[in-house]
Structure formats: structure tokens, C-alpha cells
Scaffold this motif. Structure first.
Motif, PDB file in Angstrom:
ATOM      1  N   THR A  34       0.840  -1.383   0.120  1.00 25.89           N
ATOM      2  CA  THR A  34      -0.030   0.130  -0.020  1.00 25.89           C
ATOM      3  C   THR A  34       0.844   1.361  -0.126  1.00 25.89           C
ATOM      4  OG1 THR A  34      -0.148  -0.075   2.457  1.00 25.89           O
ATOM      5  CG2 THR A  34      -1.891  -1.122   1.115  1.00 25.89           C
ATOM      6  N   GLY A  35       2.101   1.280   0.276  1.00 27.42           N
ATOM      7  CA  GLY A  35       3.017   2.314   0.123  1.00 27.42           C
ATOM      8  C   GLY A  35       3.287   2.765  -1.203  1.00 27.42           C
ATOM      9  N   ARG A  39       3.179   0.109  -4.293  1.00 28.12           N
ATOM     10  CA  ARG A  39       2.199   0.305  -5.464  1.00 28.12           C
ATOM     11  C   ARG A  39       2.981   0.162  -6.770  1.00 28.12           C
ATOM     12  NH1 ARG A  39       0.621   4.392  -2.002  1.00 28.12           N
ATOM     13  NH2 ARG A  39       1.215   6.217  -3.429  1.00 28.12           N
ATOM     14  N   SER A  63      -4.774  -1.600   6.828  1.00 32.84           N
ATOM     15  CA  SER A  63      -5.487  -1.717   5.404  1.00 32.84           C
ATOM     16  C   SER A  63      -6.020  -3.243   5.235  1.00 32.84           C
ATOM     17  CB  SER A  63      -4.528  -1.488   4.303  1.00 32.84           C
ATOM     18  OG  SER A  63      -3.182  -2.198   4.570  1.00 32.84           O
ATOM     19  N   TRP A  72      -5.518   2.367  -2.897  1.00 31.17           N
ATOM     20  CA  TRP A  72      -4.572   2.983  -3.832  1.00 31.17           C
ATOM     21  C   TRP A  72      -4.916   4.199  -4.024  1.00 31.17           C
ATOM     22  CZ3 TRP A  72      -0.907  -0.339  -7.110  1.00 31.17           C
ATOM     23  CH2 TRP A  72      -0.388   0.437  -8.483  1.00 31.17           C
ATOM     24  N   ARG A  74      -6.741   6.448  -2.892  1.00 27.86           N
ATOM     25  CA  ARG A  74      -7.036   7.357  -1.943  1.00 27.86           C
ATOM     26  C   ARG A  74      -5.351   7.896  -1.671  1.00 27.86           C
ATOM     27  NH1 ARG A  74      -5.746   6.464   3.259  1.00 27.86           N
ATOM     28  NH2 ARG A  74      -5.926   4.076   2.936  1.00 27.86           N
ATOM     29  N   LYS A  75      -4.494   6.996  -1.175  1.00 24.55           N
ATOM     30  CA  LYS A  75      -3.198   7.516  -1.404  1.00 24.55           C
ATOM     31  C   LYS A  75      -2.617   8.208  -2.398  1.00 24.55           C
ATOM     32  CE  LYS A  75      -1.457   4.265   2.260  1.00 24.55           C
ATOM     33  NZ  LYS A  75      -0.479   3.754   2.781  1.00 24.55           N
ATOM     34  N   GLU A  76      -2.936   7.796  -3.617  1.00 26.12           N
ATOM     35  CA  GLU A  76      -2.310   8.481  -4.881  1.00 26.12           C
ATOM     36  C   GLU A  76      -3.078  10.091  -4.978  1.00 26.12           C
ATOM     37  OE1 GLU A  76      -0.158   8.201  -7.069  1.00 26.12           O
ATOM     38  OE2 GLU A  76       0.509   6.160  -6.321  1.00 26.12           O
ATOM     39  N   ASP A  78      -4.029  11.601  -2.287  1.00 23.07           N
ATOM     40  CA  ASP A  78      -3.772  12.558  -1.213  1.00 23.07           C
ATOM     41  C   ASP A  78      -2.219  13.223  -1.667  1.00 23.07           C
ATOM     42  OD1 ASP A  78      -5.630  11.826   0.516  1.00 23.07           O
ATOM     43  OD2 ASP A  78      -4.419  10.107   1.749  1.00 23.07           O
ATOM     44  N   ASP A 209       5.002   7.945   0.695  1.00 25.40           N
ATOM     45  CA  ASP A 209       3.823   8.471   1.202  1.00 25.40           C
ATOM     46  C   ASP A 209       4.068   9.719   2.302  1.00 25.40           C
ATOM     47  OD1 ASP A 209       2.066   7.516  -0.829  1.00 25.40           O
ATOM     48  OD2 ASP A 209       1.989   5.538   0.323  1.00 25.40           O
TER      49      ASP A 209
END
Length: 392
Positions: A34-35, A39, A63, A72, A74-76, A78, A209
Motif C-alpha cells: 500500500t506504500g 504500489r 489496510s 491505492w 486514496r493514497k495517490e 492524497d 507517502d
């Protein structure tokens, strides 16, 4: 720009015994999926058409069992929101992997993944120990245990001679060190080295991230030498470990973050034991391709035509080159000088901190080790056949 295209047979060799059957359909589990690096690794495996298969994907406990695409995106998003749409380009979720939930670490322990790629932070390093105890093969770019004597730190083209078919825990160095080691190896072999001054200008994606405050990196240069990232110390210790069989040489390192999303730019200055001309340096770099035979045999799924690409034009190399070559596993070298008043050789390099630096290097190490194992099995089989034939 122009490329120097002088191609000569490499005088640098790896093991002569190669497996006749390349490693194929390697099932790769991703720890830290998820980092940002995880990813990118998932995308690389999912989109690879040359023998990689995506295995278990595991992130933080927060997660567990979450929809992977939602995590994925959501983190991108952000990152895009934090750094701005005009600067940060989000990485799209690879639809080819379909609907998938983030697995638990316990599920990874029980998985049939051929190899686990780990990009976890230092504080979570104990998870790698648990995987090893469960019998998994782990390749990792995490700093955890990187400097223990019995844990190899490897750039395949540089020091794969330290690997053995029985290895099940192989570390890759910092993303900068990947590029540094690749450019140093042929020069050291050709004329020796006495001192090395390294100045890095690292892209923001190298932080993952963990976002920087905008005022530090927006149109700015942020020195990270005394921050918790500890990159300067990592690079120095990694270079020494990778070149452990070379006479010890002095190393000076200074690291900065710059407002570029991806690819690290590094300035190198060397004092050498024997002088070298610019043309000789370019020839040495262009002839450096020690894994070419393995590449030709299809052993590596994540590879390049040449590890070093020399750009002999003014103003090159750069982290961003419009209509330029995709870096991938290749490192760009340029701005080569041999008439400096203080140093015998100066040059710049650009390394893809995600593809080569974070993920591609570890997977290449894994396939190198697995190929050694395949070769040993082949030799053992041939030996048995010979014994049986002589007994008849």
C-alpha cells in the motif's frame, strides 16, 4: 542529445555456468504493497509480460481486508492534493489485476509465493524475519538488517559473486547507491579509485507517502543530511559493503531533495589510482554489461538492453528529458570531464529511483539466485545420468 554507441565485449564476467532453462512465472508477493514503492512494484508485476505473476499483497494492519483499489486511489489522490496537480502525477491503479483485497500478513506467511519483495520501513523489519522463519525467499530494499555481515547487499551487475543458490535473504541498497555502484564498478576495475565525492539531488518520490511540507520542496532545495532519512550514512556504508573486496577509499556524501517527482540526479567526482581520458571512460561504461548472457537467455523478467547509457550531449543527463529514453533499469551517464583541477573524473548520472532503485534491482537479485539453483539442479541431474550410464 546523442548517445555514445560504442559497443565492446565486456571484460567483466559473472559466473560462467548459466541455467539452460530460464526462471519463468515467478510469483511475487509484495510486502508494503500500500506504500508508494509497493504500489509501483504491484504495477510493474501486473503489467510485466515476461514471466512475473502477482502474488499476495500486504500493507499495514490498518489496510487488512480493505479494497486494494480504494486504498491505492486514496493514497495517490492524497499526494496529488498535497503537492498540486501541476506537479504530481498520480499513478493509475492497474485494472489488469481486477478486484482484490489487501491480504493480512498471516495470509502471506501461508502463501505459495515464490519470492517476497519487501519495501517496509525499518521499524517493521521484524516481519521479514517472520517470513524467513516460515521458509520464504525475501528480497528487500528496507534498511532493516542491511549492514549485518551475513546479509548480502547486492547490485547484480556489480557484486553478484557474493550470492549463492542457497541464499534466501538478499538486500538491495538505497536507490541512489544502485546507480552509484553501477557507474563505479567499471571505472574501479579499469583504473582503481582513491576518493569519491557524491552529491545527490533526489526526487520527492523517494520519500514515499511521507509528505514533505510544501515550503521545503516547492521550488526549493532541501538538504536531508541530518534528517531522520539518514541517506548520507546509508550510501557511504552501502558503497563500502558492495565494494568490500576493493582497497578502502575515502567517500564523501551530501544529499538533497529537489522538486522533481521521479528519478534521482547524482554528481560524482573521483580521484583515481590511474588517469583516464574521457573517451576511455565512455568506452568502459559502454562495454559494461556483465549480465548480457543471462539477459539473452531470458533469465530476467525486469531488465534492460544495457545497464549504462552514456549521453554525450550538452546539458545531459537530466531527471526529465522530453521524448528521451525511459530509464527503467538503465542508468544515464553524462557531463563527463577529465580535466578538472581537483578530480581525475567527474560525471553526472540519473537513476530511476522506483524502477531500478526500489523494485527492479531486488527482483533481478531474486532471479539471479533462482537461476543459480536451477543450474545446480541441472548439474546434479547430469551427474546422476552419467553415474547411471557407467553402471550399465
Amino acid at each position: 542529445y546523442s548517445f555514445c554507441t560504442l559497443l565492446l565485449p565486456s571484460t567483466l564476467h559473472v559466473r560462467k555456468m548459466f541455467a539452460r532453462t530460464p526462471v519463468r512465472n515467478l510469483k511475487v508477493g509484495i510486502l508494503g504493497a500500500t506504500g508508494l514503492v509497493g504500489r509501483a512494484a504491484v504495477a510493474a508485476v501486473a503489467n510485466n509480460k515476461n514471466g512475473l505473476e502477482l502474488g499476495t499483497v500486504v500493507g499495514s494492519t490498518a489496510s487488512n481486508n480493505a479494497d486494494y483499489e480504494e486504498v491505492w486511489n486514496r493514497k495517490e489522490n492524497d499526494l496529488v492534493e498535497h503537492y498540486g496537480k501541476g506537479f504530481w502525477k498520480g499513478m493509475p491503479f492497474p485494472k489488469i489485476i481486477g478486484k482484490r483485497t489487501v491480504s493480512t500478513f498471516e495470509e502471506m506467511l501461508e502463501s505459495d509465493d515464490d519470492v517476497i519483495f519487501s519495501s517496509i520501513p525499518l521499524r517493521a523489519g521484524g516481519l521479514e524475519d517472520s517470513l524467513l522463519k516460515a521458509g520464504h525467499f525475501v528480497v528487500s530494499n528496507s534498511p532493516y538488517r542491511r549492514f549485518e555481515d551475513d546479509v548480502p547487499v547486492v547490485v547484480s551487475e556489480v557484486n553478484s559473486h557474493v550470492l549463492d543458490a542457497s541464499d534466501r535473504y538478499v538486500k538491495s541498497p538505497n536507490c541512489c547507491t544502485n546507480g552509484i555502484a553501477l557507474t563505479l564498478k567499471p571505472i574501479i576495475d579499469h583504473c582503481g579509485i582513491e576518493e569519491c565525492s557524491i552529491t545527490t539531488y533526489q526526487s520527492i518520490s523517494g520519500r514515499g507517502d511521507l509528505k514533505y511540507s510544501r515550503h521545503l520542496v516547492d521550488g526549493n532545495v532541501y538538504p536531508i543530511g541530518r534528517t531522520e532519512e539518514n541517506t548520507e550514512e546509508y550510501i557511504k556504508k552501502e558503497v563500502r559493503k558492495i565494494f568490500a573486496d576493493v582497497d578502502k577509499f575515502n567517500i564523501s556524501v551530501s544529499c538533497q531533495r529537489v522538486p522533481v517527482q521521479r528519478n534521482h540526479f547524482i554528481d560524482m567526482k573521483l580521484k583515481l589510482k590511474n588517469k583516464i581520458t574521457k573517451d576511455e571512460a565512455i568506452m568502459v561504461w559502454n562495454s559494461f554489461n556483465p549480465l548480457s548472457e543471462l539477459n539473452d537467455q531470458g533469465v530476467f523478467s525486469h531488465t534492460c538492453s544495457a545497464p549504462l547509457l552514456v549521453m554525450d550531449g550538452v546539458g545531459y543527463p537530466r531527471p526529465i528529458i522530453k521524448d528521451g529514453p525511459e530509464l527503467g533499469m538503465s542508468v544515464l551517464v553524462g557531463n563527463v570531464l577529465t580535466d578538472d583541477e581537483c578530480f581525475d573524473l567527474r560525471y553526472n548520472l540519473v537513476v530511476d529511483n522506483v524502477d531500478r532503485g526500489a523494485f527492479g534491482g531486488p527482483i533481478q537479485n531474486a532471479q539471479f539466485v533462482l537461476n543459480l539453483g536451477a543450474q545446480e539442479n541441472l548439474l546434479n541431474t547430469n551427474s546422476v545420468d552419467k553415474i547411471d550410464a557407467s553402471a550399465i
